[in-house]
Scaffold this motif. Structure first.
Motif, PDB file in Angstrom:
ATOM      1  N   ASN A 187       0.563  -1.284  -0.275  1.00 61.40           N
ATOM      2  CA  ASN A 187      -0.186   0.089  -0.154  1.00 61.40           C
ATOM      3  C   ASN A 187       0.837   0.874  -0.132  1.00 61.40           C
ATOM      4  O   ASN A 187       0.176   2.558   1.201  1.00 61.40           O
ATOM      5  N   ARG A 188       1.957   1.671  -1.060  1.00 59.42           N
ATOM      6  CA  ARG A 188       2.774   2.656  -0.862  1.00 59.42           C
ATOM      7  C   ARG A 188       2.602   3.184  -2.592  1.00 59.42           C
ATOM      8  O   ARG A 188       3.662   3.224  -3.062  1.00 59.42           O
ATOM      9  N   THR A 189       1.306   3.091  -2.498  1.00 54.51           N
ATOM     10  CA  THR A 189       1.108   3.907  -4.329  1.00 54.51           C
ATOM     11  C   THR A 189       1.970   5.254  -4.240  1.00 54.51           C
ATOM     12  O   THR A 189       2.355   5.609  -5.387  1.00 54.51           O
ATOM     13  N   ASP A 190       2.428   5.960  -3.006  1.00 54.19           N
ATOM     14  CA  ASP A 190       3.356   7.128  -3.172  1.00 54.19           C
ATOM     15  C   ASP A 190       4.184   6.877  -4.170  1.00 54.19           C
ATOM     16  O   ASP A 190       4.908   7.532  -4.494  1.00 54.19           O
ATOM     17  N   LEU A 191       4.942   5.696  -3.950  1.00 54.28           N
ATOM     18  CA  LEU A 191       6.106   5.629  -4.233  1.00 54.28           C
ATOM     19  C   LEU A 191       6.293   4.671  -6.115  1.00 54.28           C
ATOM     20  O   LEU A 191       7.610   4.011  -5.970  1.00 54.28           O
ATOM     21  N   LEU A 192       5.422   5.000  -6.543  1.00 53.67           N
ATOM     22  CA  LEU A 192       5.047   3.865  -7.526  1.00 53.67           C
ATOM     23  C   LEU A 192       5.653   4.496  -8.735  1.00 53.67           C
ATOM     24  O   LEU A 192       6.684   4.142  -9.715  1.00 53.67           O
ATOM     25  N   ASN A 193       6.166   6.070  -8.759  1.00 53.93           N
ATOM     26  CA  ASN A 193       6.452   6.539  -9.556  1.00 53.93           C
ATOM     27  C   ASN A 193       7.874   6.495  -9.277  1.00 53.93           C
ATOM     28  O   ASN A 193       8.705   7.612  -7.984  1.00 53.93           O
ATOM     29  N   GLY A 194       9.221   6.227  -9.996  1.00 52.83           N
ATOM     30  CA  GLY A 194      10.618   6.186  -9.908  1.00 52.83           C
ATOM     31  C   GLY A 194      11.306   5.280  -9.096  1.00 52.83           C
ATOM     32  O   GLY A 194      10.459   4.140  -9.106  1.00 52.83           O
ATOM     33  N   THR A 195      12.460   5.222  -9.024  1.00 52.77           N
ATOM     34  CA  THR A 195      13.196   3.841  -8.445  1.00 52.77           C
ATOM     35  C   THR A 195      13.213   4.096  -6.585  1.00 52.77           C
ATOM     36  O   THR A 195      13.855   5.027  -6.993  1.00 52.77           O
ATOM     37  N   HIS A 196      12.393   3.236  -6.470  1.00 56.89           N
ATOM     38  CA  HIS A 196      12.999   2.789  -4.726  1.00 56.89           C
ATOM     39  C   HIS A 196      14.334   1.808  -4.324  1.00 56.89           C
ATOM     40  O   HIS A 196      14.147   0.792  -5.018  1.00 56.89           O
ATOM     41  N   GLN A 197      14.358   2.025  -3.299  1.00 54.28           N
ATOM     42  CA  GLN A 197      15.050   0.421  -2.074  1.00 54.28           C
ATOM     43  C   GLN A 197      14.319   1.089  -1.114  1.00 54.28           C
ATOM     44  O   GLN A 197      14.322   1.618  -0.395  1.00 54.28           O
ATOM     45  N   LEU A 198      14.566  -0.860  -0.784  1.00 53.96           N
ATOM     46  CA  LEU A 198      14.011  -1.163   0.841  1.00 53.96           C
ATOM     47  C   LEU A 198      15.322  -1.405   1.629  1.00 53.96           C
ATOM     48  O   LEU A 198      16.010  -2.141   1.496  1.00 53.96           O
TER      49      LEU A 198
END
Length: 743
Positions: A187-198
């Motif tokens: 439910n982290r749709t705010d991070l769907l744009n771009g690349t991210h790391q967990l």
């Protein structure tokens, strides 16, 4: 066997070993009890890896490459965080329909799966795994998978030793790439744009965790040290981190590390300042060294040509032959007398100022200065850099003209004004550097000697050239050349020589010129008959002649007339006398008297003349002759002789001191003309074949002035002392011979 593998695993990080025929987990070790209530690992029984869309890419990588593949870290179904090491199993020599006696999976017996279906063989529906189930080339049938579950908490704390980074003052974040499907599931749709790391591990200074937080339901080994997989992009909180990518059997991780106090130490800025200052000082020192070396090389190249320097550096002897070069000699008229009346430092200042002008001219005309000896200067064109003979001669002649122009208008230190002689000759020469101490680049050959003779037989403020140089200047075009005639040259005999009186504007030819020069107005050419020959080796002493000198033969200046004259080197210029028009003097002097200066000074009733012979023997003959006349000083006219270490004041009385004509014979060849009254004129109608000096007691017979006002006396040539002044002071003036030129 599975238990033994788990036992020997590092730090007990291996949790379970699973067998997955047809892609479905049938069993795992260890597994306690009969259901999830007894062991959470029961929840993994019945999991179909071929239908796991979340990890489908990892499963496909394992099956297609048949290599070990690691998945995670991620949240485990049975709780906790772990890594899954997956390996595919293929049976060689099997048929495409082989079942390997694997029973079908009956999900109705697994109530936690909420399914009643029965699965026969691998379920590849809507998956990319179908092509990898059987390989016809090798008759290989895919059996299934085996997996090892690794505890990430134990691996992170006991194996990776990331906590030691924090103890040593570093902040760190260990993260893995996160797919969009994971973000959607979380439910982290705010991070769907771009690349991210967990983030899967980090230091407490980056993100604090509460004491009751668990790792996906599994309590951490140390309270407050849980690392739940819920934080994204923690590495952006680090200040100027360094990173490294870690790839292990398909698992991609990135480690970010920064220093707690920053990578810049406290001493960096002062050290940078010190380094900059030291660098500037070193650069300045290097610059000064380079400038100093440049100055040394420039000074060296001013004395020795560049190509000669390179040869001498190699330890070789330098010699070079030239077919035609043009050599220029120049010296200062009456320099010996002039320097005798000056302090040494004044002489140095005068010569330095004059030579600086000549050096500028040499650089302008691209000539090489070979040497300076006292007041003499020697330059060459056509060497050390070769060029056309006519062009070299033209530039040397142009140099001579400019030297005379500069000298005619230059007032040197102390208010001195000088005159120079210039001689030029062209011919073959050899350039060489001889000796090891104070090496000097110079020329050798008869061309140098002849150029020196051109200068010594020249006239003040004139350029005396040889026939060879005259021919080259004719080729160059644009020069005004006047023939002088044949004159005797020491060691050469009779030579046809010429005067260069100027140059015209010439835009073509080997040496173009944009302006014209005329020096003919600076001095008058001497008649050929007034040439006083140089000393010639082996010269015989001329016979003595005698004649009677009557009233018309010699006349002295009328007391108070104020007239005067001067005779320069080698010849007597013809100057009209406004006060005494018919006065002439004919006398005999030794033929080797090749250097004479007569400087009149008529003050009141006294007149003076300074005769300077350059040959001691000739001077003594002259003195003896004059003394033999029996002259007694009467205060009217005095002649002072200063002869290379022998000085004498010889008074000449006024005509009233003699009642009768007194005559004596003067030895050797005839020289025309000495007049204390400013007129020196040879008589063409009455050449002095033999000579006797006579004086008379009758002033009216000795001097016949015209009816006109006496003209003011012209100034004596600079640097020539007044004989009457020397006579009045009772002093003897010392005169040194000119310096010997290179041969």
């Amino acid at each position: 066997m599975a238990m033994e593998m788990i036992r020997i695993s590092n730090a007990g990080s291996v949790l379970t070993l699973s067998l997955i025929p047809n892609g479905i987990i049938y069993t795992m070790v260890p597994l306690a009890g009969t259901g999830p209530k007894d062991d959470p690992n029961w929840r993994a029984i019945g999991k179909d890896w071929l239908q796991d869309n979340f990890n489908q890419d990892k499963v496909l990588q394992s099956i297609s490459t048949r290599n070990l593949t690691i998945i995670g870290p991620y949240n485990l179904t049975q709780g906790g965080i772990g890594l899954v090491a997956m390996l595919t199993i293929n049976i060689v020599g099997s048929g495409p329909n082989a079942t390997f006696d694997v029973p079908p999976m009956n999900y109705s017996k697994l109530p936690w799966t909420n399914s009643n279906r029965i699965q026969y063989g691998p379920n590849v529906t809507n998956t990319p795994f179908g092509p990898y189930m059987y390989d016809e080339k090798t008759n290989t049938k895919w059996w299934g998978l085996t997996t090892v579950l690794i505890s990430w908490d134990i691996l992170r704390e006991e194996v990776t030793r990331l906590e030691e980074l924090e103890k040593n003052g570093y902040n760190y974040v260990l993260a893995r790439p996160v797919a969009k499907k994971e973000l959607t599931k979380a439910n982290r749709t705010d991070l769907l744009n771009g690349t991210h790391q967990l983030a899967v591990a980090w230091s407490d200074s980056v993100q604090m965790v509460g004491p009751n937080v668990t790792n996906n339901g599994a309590p951490p080994r140390v309270r407050g040290k849980a690392r739940p997989l819920i934080y994204y992009d923690l590495h952006t909180r680090l200040v100027d981190p360094v990173s490294i990518d870690i790839i292990v059997e398909g698992a991609q991780l990135a480690l970010y590390v920064s220093l707690t106090g920053g990578w810049t130490p406290s001493w960096k800025r002062p050290m940078v300042a010190v380094t900059v200052v030291l660098s500037l000082l070193l650069s300045l020192l290097l610059f000064l060294v380079l400038v100093n070396r440049r100055q040394h090389m420039r000074l060296l190249h001013a004395m020795i040509p560049k190509k000669v320097v390179s040869t001498l550096r190699r330890g070789k002897i330098f010699t070079e032959s030239f077919e035609v070069v043009t050599v220029l000699f120049s010296d200062i008229v009456a320099y010996t007398t002039m320097s005798a009346q000056m302090k040494p430092i004044e002489v140095v200042q005068m010569l330095d100022e004059l030579y600086q002008e000549f050096d500028n001219l040499a650089e302008k005309h691209r000539l090489f200065k070979l040497d300076t000896i006292g007041d003499a200067i020697m330059l060459v064109g056509g060497a050390p850099d070769r060029e056309g003979a006519a062009a070299a001669a033209a530039r040397v002649a142009q140099m001579g003209l400019d030297m005379i122009l500069v000298t005619s208008t230059k007032v040197l230190a102390g208010g001195h004004v000088v005159k120079i002689r210039v001689g030029i000759h062209s011919g073959p020469a050899v350039a060489a550097v001889v000796g090891r101490k104070a090496p000097k680049y110079t020329l050798f050959g008869d061309t140098v000697n002849t150029a020196s003779r051109m200068e010594s037989n020249g006239s003040p403020m004139r350029i005396h050239i040889s026939r060879v140089t005259a021919d080259l200047l004719e080729q160059a075009r644009g020069f005004n050349i006047e023939p002088r005639g044949e004159i005797p040259i020491k060691g050469k005999g009779l030579m046809s020589t010429y005067w260069v009186t100027g140059t015209q504007r010439c835009e073509t030819g080997p040496c173009p010129r944009t302006n014209s020069i005329d020096i003919s107005h600076l001095t008058s050419p001497p008649p050929a008959a007034t040439k006083i020959p140089e000393n010639v080796e082996g010269e015989k002493t001329a016979t003595h002649h005698a004649s009677t000198l009557g009233p018309s033969s010699i006349s002295a200046a009328v007391p108070g007339s104020g007239a005067g004259a001067a005779i320069g080197h080698h010849h007597a210029p013809s100057l009209p006398s406004p006060s005494i028009g018919r006065s002439r003097v004919s006398s005999c002097l030794p033929s080797n008297l090749n250097h004479m200066v007569l400087s009149p000074s008529l003050d009141g009733n006294e007149g003076g003349a300074n005769l300077r012979p350059s040959n001691t023997t000739a001077s003594r003959d002259f003195m003896s002759t004059m003394r033999g006349v029996g002259l007694a000083h009467s205060g009217s006219i005095g002649v002072s002789l200063d002869i290379q270490g022998t000085s004498a004041n010889m008074p000449i009385p006024s005509p009233s001191a003699f009642g009768t004509t007194t005559a004596t014979t003067i030895t050797t060849a005839t020289i025309t003309a000495i007049s204390a009254a400013a007129s020196v004129q040879p008589d063409p109608a009455n050449p002095p074949a033999s000579t006797t000096i006579a004086t008379t007691a009758s002033p009216s017979a000795a001097v016949e002035p015209e009816e006109q006002k006496p003209a003011p006396p012209p100034p004596a040539p600079f640097g020539v002392a007044s004989a009457s002044a020397a006579h009045r002071n009772g002093s003897n003036m010392e005169t040194r011979a000119p310096p010997e030129l290179p041969k």
